[in-house]
Design a protein around this motif. Structure first.
Motif, PDB file in Angstrom:
ATOM      1  N   VAL A   1      35.358  38.623  25.995  1.00 44.09           N
ATOM      2  CA  VAL A   1      36.876  37.572  25.820  1.00 44.09           C
ATOM      3  C   VAL A   1      37.327  37.458  27.748  1.00 44.09           C
ATOM      4  N   PHE A   2      36.822  35.580  28.146  1.00 44.88           N
ATOM      5  CA  PHE A   2      36.809  35.694  29.498  1.00 44.88           C
ATOM      6  C   PHE A   2      38.002  34.786  29.264  1.00 44.88           C
ATOM      7  N   PRO A   3      39.156  35.073  30.797  1.00 46.31           N
ATOM      8  CA  PRO A   3      38.351  36.017  31.441  1.00 46.31           C
ATOM      9  C   PRO A   3      39.103  36.972  32.026  1.00 46.31           C
TER      10      PRO A   3
ATOM     11  N   LEU B 218      33.352  49.595  42.059  1.00 45.69           N
ATOM     12  CA  LEU B 218      35.177  49.322  42.873  1.00 45.69           C
ATOM     13  C   LEU B 218      35.236  48.594  42.858  1.00 45.69           C
ATOM     14  N   ASP B 219      34.276  47.258  43.360  1.00 45.04           N
ATOM     15  CA  ASP B 219      34.373  45.530  43.021  1.00 45.04           C
ATOM     16  C   ASP B 219      35.266  45.404  41.401  1.00 45.04           C
ATOM     17  N   GLU B 220      34.654  45.468  40.456  1.00 46.69           N
ATOM     18  CA  GLU B 220      34.823  45.251  39.382  1.00 46.69           C
ATOM     19  C   GLU B 220      36.102  45.842  38.700  1.00 46.69           C
ATOM     20  N   LEU B 221      36.593  46.913  38.977  1.00 42.31           N
ATOM     21  CA  LEU B 221      37.693  48.021  38.736  1.00 42.31           C
ATOM     22  C   LEU B 221      38.786  47.085  39.685  1.00 42.31           C
TER      23      LEU B 221
ATOM     24  N   CYS C  87      43.563  42.797  39.447  1.00 42.93           N
ATOM     25  CA  CYS C  87      44.279  41.852  39.617  1.00 42.93           C
ATOM     26  C   CYS C  87      44.218  41.015  37.850  1.00 42.93           C
ATOM     27  N   ALA C  88      43.359  40.995  37.510  1.00 43.69           N
ATOM     28  CA  ALA C  88      43.182  40.818  36.278  1.00 43.69           C
ATOM     29  C   ALA C  88      44.955  41.421  35.564  1.00 43.69           C
ATOM     30  N   ALA C  89      44.572  42.347  35.323  1.00 49.17           N
ATOM     31  CA  ALA C  89      45.868  42.888  35.199  1.00 49.17           C
ATOM     32  C   ALA C  89      47.279  42.586  34.955  1.00 49.17           C
TER      33      ALA C  89
ATOM     34  N   PRO D 143      43.612  36.710  37.668  1.00 50.26           N
ATOM     35  CA  PRO D 143      42.323  37.151  37.316  1.00 50.26           C
ATOM     36  C   PRO D 143      41.941  36.459  38.779  1.00 50.26           C
ATOM     37  N   ALA D 144      40.597  37.067  39.252  1.00 52.80           N
ATOM     38  CA  ALA D 144      40.641  37.313  40.533  1.00 52.80           C
ATOM     39  C   ALA D 144      38.886  37.139  41.230  1.00 52.80           C
ATOM     40  N   MET D 145      38.115  36.286  42.688  1.00 50.55           N
ATOM     41  CA  MET D 145      37.074  36.263  42.523  1.00 50.55           C
ATOM     42  C   MET D 145      37.421  37.548  43.872  1.00 50.55           C
ATOM     43  N   THR D 146      36.226  38.245  44.552  1.00 55.43           N
ATOM     44  CA  THR D 146      35.776  38.922  45.605  1.00 55.43           C
ATOM     45  C   THR D 146      35.458  38.279  46.805  1.00 55.43           C
ATOM     46  N   ILE D 147      36.880  38.282  48.027  1.00 52.09           N
ATOM     47  CA  ILE D 147      36.804  37.452  48.875  1.00 52.09           C
ATOM     48  C   ILE D 147      36.350  38.335  50.270  1.00 52.09           C
ATOM     49  N   ALA D 148      36.507  39.363  50.077  1.00 47.04           N
ATOM     50  CA  ALA D 148      35.765  40.233  51.005  1.00 47.04           C
ATOM     51  C   ALA D 148      35.961  42.164  50.999  1.00 47.04           C
TER      52      ALA D 148
ATOM     53  N   PHE E 281      41.098  38.950  46.843  1.00 49.08           N
ATOM     54  CA  PHE E 281      40.196  39.021  45.979  1.00 49.08           C
ATOM     55  C   PHE E 281      41.605  37.764  45.797  1.00 49.08           C
ATOM     56  N   VAL E 282      40.759  36.209  45.319  1.00 47.94           N
ATOM     57  CA  VAL E 282      41.302  35.213  46.119  1.00 47.94           C
ATOM     58  C   VAL E 282      41.508  34.583  44.130  1.00 47.94           C
ATOM     59  N   ALA E 283      43.068  34.435  43.518  1.00 52.22           N
ATOM     60  CA  ALA E 283      42.629  33.967  41.930  1.00 52.22           C
ATOM     61  C   ALA E 283      42.370  32.546  42.423  1.00 52.22           C
ATOM     62  N   PRO E 284      41.335  31.348  41.098  1.00 53.23           N
ATOM     63  CA  PRO E 284      40.896  30.431  41.747  1.00 53.23           C
ATOM     64  C   PRO E 284      42.233  29.458  41.107  1.00 53.23           C
ATOM     65  N   ASP E 285      42.520  27.975  42.111  1.00 58.75           N
ATOM     66  CA  ASP E 285      43.236  27.546  41.110  1.00 58.75           C
ATOM     67  C   ASP E 285      43.021  26.407  39.365  1.00 58.75           C
ATOM     68  N   LEU E 286      43.200  26.399  38.932  1.00 55.06           N
ATOM     69  CA  LEU E 286      42.855  25.845  37.571  1.00 55.06           C
ATOM     70  C   LEU E 286      41.461  25.041  37.505  1.00 55.06           C
TER      71      LEU E 286
ATOM     72  N   GLY F 126      38.356  28.018  27.265  1.00 59.43           N
ATOM     73  CA  GLY F 126      40.301  28.003  27.665  1.00 59.43           C
ATOM     74  C   GLY F 126      40.061  26.665  29.301  1.00 59.43           C
ATOM     75  N   TYR F 127      39.143  26.873  29.596  1.00 54.58           N
ATOM     76  CA  TYR F 127      40.679  26.312  31.221  1.00 54.58           C
ATOM     77  C   TYR F 127      39.401  24.870  30.669  1.00 54.58           C
ATOM     78  N   GLN F 128      39.110  23.887  30.311  1.00 54.63           N
ATOM     79  CA  GLN F 128      37.969  22.827  30.045  1.00 54.63           C
ATOM     80  C   GLN F 128      39.586  22.384  29.543  1.00 54.63           C
TER      81      GLN F 128
HETATM   82  C1  LIG Z   1      43.215  30.639  36.197  1.00 59.55           C
HETATM   83  C2  LIG Z   1      41.705  31.135  36.658  1.00 59.55           C
HETATM   84  C3  LIG Z   1      41.361  32.300  36.453  1.00 59.55           C
HETATM   85  C4  LIG Z   1      39.833  31.979  36.889  1.00 59.55           C
HETATM   86  C5  LIG Z   1      39.068  33.043  36.700  1.00 59.55           C
HETATM   87  C6  LIG Z   1      38.168  33.629  37.767  1.00 59.55           C
HETATM   88  C7  LIG Z   1      37.765  34.886  37.373  1.00 59.55           C
HETATM   89  C8  LIG Z   1      37.131  35.739  36.671  1.00 59.55           C
HETATM   90  C9  LIG Z   1      36.635  36.923  37.035  1.00 59.55           C
HETATM   91  C10 LIG Z   1      36.147  38.008  35.993  1.00 59.55           C
HETATM   92  C11 LIG Z   1      36.204  38.218  35.194  1.00 59.55           C
HETATM   93  C12 LIG Z   1      37.953  39.375  35.082  1.00 59.55           C
HETATM   94  C13 LIG Z   1      38.341  40.447  36.315  1.00 59.55           C
HETATM   95  C14 LIG Z   1      37.079  40.552  37.138  1.00 59.55           C
HETATM   96  C15 LIG Z   1      35.706  41.534  36.683  1.00 59.55           C
HETATM   97  C16 LIG Z   1      35.173  41.828  37.610  1.00 59.55           C
HETATM   98  C17 LIG Z   1      35.411  40.715  38.822  1.00 59.55           C
HETATM   99  C18 LIG Z   1      34.129  41.032  39.524  1.00 59.55           C
HETATM  100  C19 LIG Z   1      34.405  40.219  40.957  1.00 59.55           C
HETATM  101  C20 LIG Z   1      33.216  39.428  41.782  1.00 59.55           C
HETATM  102  O1  LIG Z   1      31.907  39.797  41.585  1.00 59.55           O
HETATM  103  S1  LIG Z   1      33.203  38.207  42.297  1.00 59.55           S
HETATM  104  C21 LIG Z   1      31.914  37.520  42.842  1.00 59.55           C
HETATM  105  C22 LIG Z   1      32.518  37.682  44.700  1.00 59.55           C
HETATM  106  N1  LIG Z   1      32.811  36.548  44.624  1.00 59.55           N
HETATM  107  C23 LIG Z   1      32.526  35.382  44.990  1.00 59.55           C
HETATM  108  O2  LIG Z   1      31.392  34.537  44.822  1.00 59.55           O
HETATM  109  C24 LIG Z   1      33.768  34.481  45.325  1.00 59.55           C
HETATM  110  C25 LIG Z   1      33.080  33.148  46.098  1.00 59.55           C
HETATM  111  N2  LIG Z   1      33.713  32.266  46.670  1.00 59.55           N
HETATM  112  C26 LIG Z   1      34.905  31.601  45.805  1.00 59.55           C
HETATM  113  O3  LIG Z   1      34.173  30.790  45.569  1.00 59.55           O
HETATM  114  C27 LIG Z   1      35.983  31.567  46.153  1.00 59.55           C
HETATM  115  O4  LIG Z   1      36.653  31.816  48.096  1.00 59.55           O
HETATM  116  C28 LIG Z   1      37.657  30.857  46.337  1.00 59.55           C
HETATM  117  C29 LIG Z   1      36.673  29.854  44.762  1.00 59.55           C
HETATM  118  C30 LIG Z   1      37.103  32.777  45.733  1.00 59.55           C
HETATM  119  C31 LIG Z   1      38.715  30.144  46.658  1.00 59.55           C
HETATM  120  O5  LIG Z   1      37.992  29.530  46.645  1.00 59.55           O
HETATM  121  P1  LIG Z   1      39.307  28.443  46.169  1.00 59.55           P
HETATM  122  O6  LIG Z   1      39.057  27.406  46.868  1.00 59.55           O
HETATM  123  O7  LIG Z   1      40.173  28.592  44.786  1.00 59.55           O
HETATM  124  O8  LIG Z   1      40.096  28.971  47.215  1.00 59.55           O
HETATM  125  P2  LIG Z   1      41.570  28.096  49.126  1.00 59.55           P
HETATM  126  O9  LIG Z   1      39.554  27.673  49.566  1.00 59.55           O
HETATM  127  O10 LIG Z   1      41.913  27.161  47.989  1.00 59.55           O
HETATM  128  O11 LIG Z   1      41.624  29.841  49.197  1.00 59.55           O
HETATM  129  C32 LIG Z   1      42.667  29.982  49.072  1.00 59.55           C
HETATM  130  C33 LIG Z   1      42.806  31.496  49.860  1.00 59.55           C
HETATM  131  O12 LIG Z   1      42.171  31.873  49.928  1.00 59.55           O
HETATM  132  C34 LIG Z   1      42.219  32.380  51.523  1.00 59.55           C
HETATM  133  N3  LIG Z   1      40.228  31.928  51.356  1.00 59.55           N
HETATM  134  C35 LIG Z   1      39.717  31.668  50.249  1.00 59.55           C
HETATM  135  N4  LIG Z   1      38.072  32.182  50.267  1.00 59.55           N
HETATM  136  C36 LIG Z   1      37.834  33.139  50.995  1.00 59.55           C
HETATM  137  C37 LIG Z   1      37.862  33.528  51.891  1.00 59.55           C
HETATM  138  N5  LIG Z   1      35.574  33.512  51.205  1.00 59.55           N
HETATM  139  N6  LIG Z   1      37.445  34.191  52.464  1.00 59.55           N
HETATM  140  C38 LIG Z   1      38.286  34.344  53.564  1.00 59.55           C
HETATM  141  N7  LIG Z   1      39.501  33.660  52.949  1.00 59.55           N
HETATM  142  C39 LIG Z   1      39.326  33.234  51.760  1.00 59.55           C
HETATM  143  C40 LIG Z   1      41.929  30.337  52.197  1.00 59.55           C
HETATM  144  O13 LIG Z   1      41.849  30.820  52.928  1.00 59.55           O
HETATM  145  C41 LIG Z   1      42.756  30.231  51.588  1.00 59.55           C
HETATM  146  O14 LIG Z   1      44.309  31.127  52.203  1.00 59.55           O
HETATM  147  P3  LIG Z   1      45.430  30.442  52.997  1.00 59.55           P
HETATM  148  O15 LIG Z   1      46.337  30.168  51.464  1.00 59.55           O
HETATM  149  O16 LIG Z   1      46.535  31.415  53.546  1.00 59.55           O
HETATM  150  O17 LIG Z   1      44.458  29.848  53.574  1.00 59.55           O
END
Ligand SMILES: CCCCC/C=C\C/C=C\C/C=C\C/C=C\CCCC(=O)SCCNC(=O)CCNC(=O)[C@H](O)C(C)(C)COP(=O)(O)OP(=O)(O)OC[C@H]1O[C@@H](n2cnc3c(N)ncnc32)[C@H](O)[C@@H]1OP(=O)(O)O
Length: 212
Positions: A64-66, A121-124, A129-131, A135-140, A192-197, A209-211
């Motif tokens: 069930v994603f995300p 920890l990263d996953e939790l 965030c999802a809770a 739903p977001a991706m780790t940026i740091a 973490f950053v929640a990607p826009d749609l 769901g996103y398409q």
């Molecule tokens: C409705 C959407 C839902 C989408 C689903 C999303 C995620 C689902 C994932 C999992 C399911 C849910 C639960 C979680 C479970 C497990 C978690 C595992 C976590 C991981 O294992 S995850 C893998 C490692 N992770 C990456 O692989 C990320 C690589 N990354 C990117 O793909 C882009 O980075 C992205 C897409 C994250 C953002 O990109 P974007 O284009 O949407 O965002 P944008 O550029 O508009 O930035 C907006 C503001 O964030 C700042 N910002 C952005 N990125 C930054 C960075 N890297 N460093 C510093 N600041 C940053 C900007 O500076 C701006 O800040 P400001 O507004 O203040 O200027």
């Protein structure tokens, strides 16, 4: 349609056996000729996985994603041989995860590989965030290893969202022994950053769901 719960159960059973196998392999002192023979048997076993192979970005049918289930997640997936797996519960103060690591997750002898703690920890923290509906991706991720994490020790992991600013979320996390929760083994701060749609659509083409 095939019963989803039945399939999830089968996926979890297979995952449990594979995990047990990984642990046995990591601990075995079986004679070398037996290891050689076993490698051949495992190869033959693999050939029995027939049927369609999932495409790279295709979401597994059991998931069930995300917002929900990721059955093959290397941290939480009951279908993953690699996952402890982490069991997650929602509390008033964020998410709490429970697991124990094995010798297969070892870094220093008797202790968990630091990458395991970081991954869990990263996953939790991601699920925290999802809770919150984001739903977001780790940026740091800043991980502080304060004490080594013993394997085969029941652990508590915590993740709490500490700030939300638009699509940017800050989360803190920790790993502690379940029977001594005052002792912090690992502490983490993540951003973490929640990607826009649009971004979510292009990153996850398999998430229907996103398409459009
Ligand atoms: C409705 C959407 C839902 C989408 C689903 C999303 C995620 C689902 C994932 C999992 C399911 C849910 C639960 C979680 C479970 C497990 C978690 C595992 C976590 C991981 O294992 S995850 C893998 C490692 N992770 C990456 O692989 C990320 C690589 N990354 C990117 O793909 C882009 O980075 C992205 C897409 C994250 C953002 O990109 P974007 O284009 O949407 O965002 P944008 O550029 O508009 O930035 C907006 C503001 O964030 C700042 N910002 C952005 N990125 C930054 C960075 N890297 N460093 C510093 N600041 C940053 C900007 O500076 C701006 O800040 P400001 O507004 O203040 O200027």
């Amino acid at each position: 349609m095939e019963d989803l719960e039945l399939r999830r159960k089968a996926v979890a059973e297979l995952g449990r056996e594979l995990r047990s196998l990984m642990e046995t392999v990591a601990r075995t002192e079986t004679p070398t000729e037996d290891l050689q023979e076993l490698a051949g048997e495992v190869q033959r076993l693999e050939a029995r996985f027939t049927g369609r192979r999932r495409e790279r970005s295709e979401i597994p049918g059991v998931d069930v994603f995300p917002f929900g289930l990721r059955m093959y997640s290397p941290a939480t997936g009951h279908g993953s041989a690699f996952a402890p797996p982490l069991e997650i519960e929602e509390t008033e103060d964020g998410l709490v995860g429970r697991c124990a690591l094995g010798v297969a997750h070892e870094g220093p002898p008797g202790y968990a590989h630091g990458g395991m703690s970081a991954m869990l920890l990263d996953e939790l923290m991601g699920w925290a965030c999802a809770a919150k509906g984001l739903p977001a991706m780790t940026i740091a991720l800043d991980v502080r290893y304060q004490r080594p994490v013993p394997v085969e020790m029941p652990l508590l992991l915590r993740a709490r969202v500490t700030g939300i600013e638009g699509r940017k979320i800050t989360v803190s996390g920790s790993v502690v022994p379940e029977d001594d929760p005052q002792t912090i083994l690992v502490a983490a701060e993540g951003r973490f950053v929640a990607p826009d749609l649009d971004r979510a659509r292009s990153l996850f083409p398999g998430a229907k769901g996103y398409q459009n």
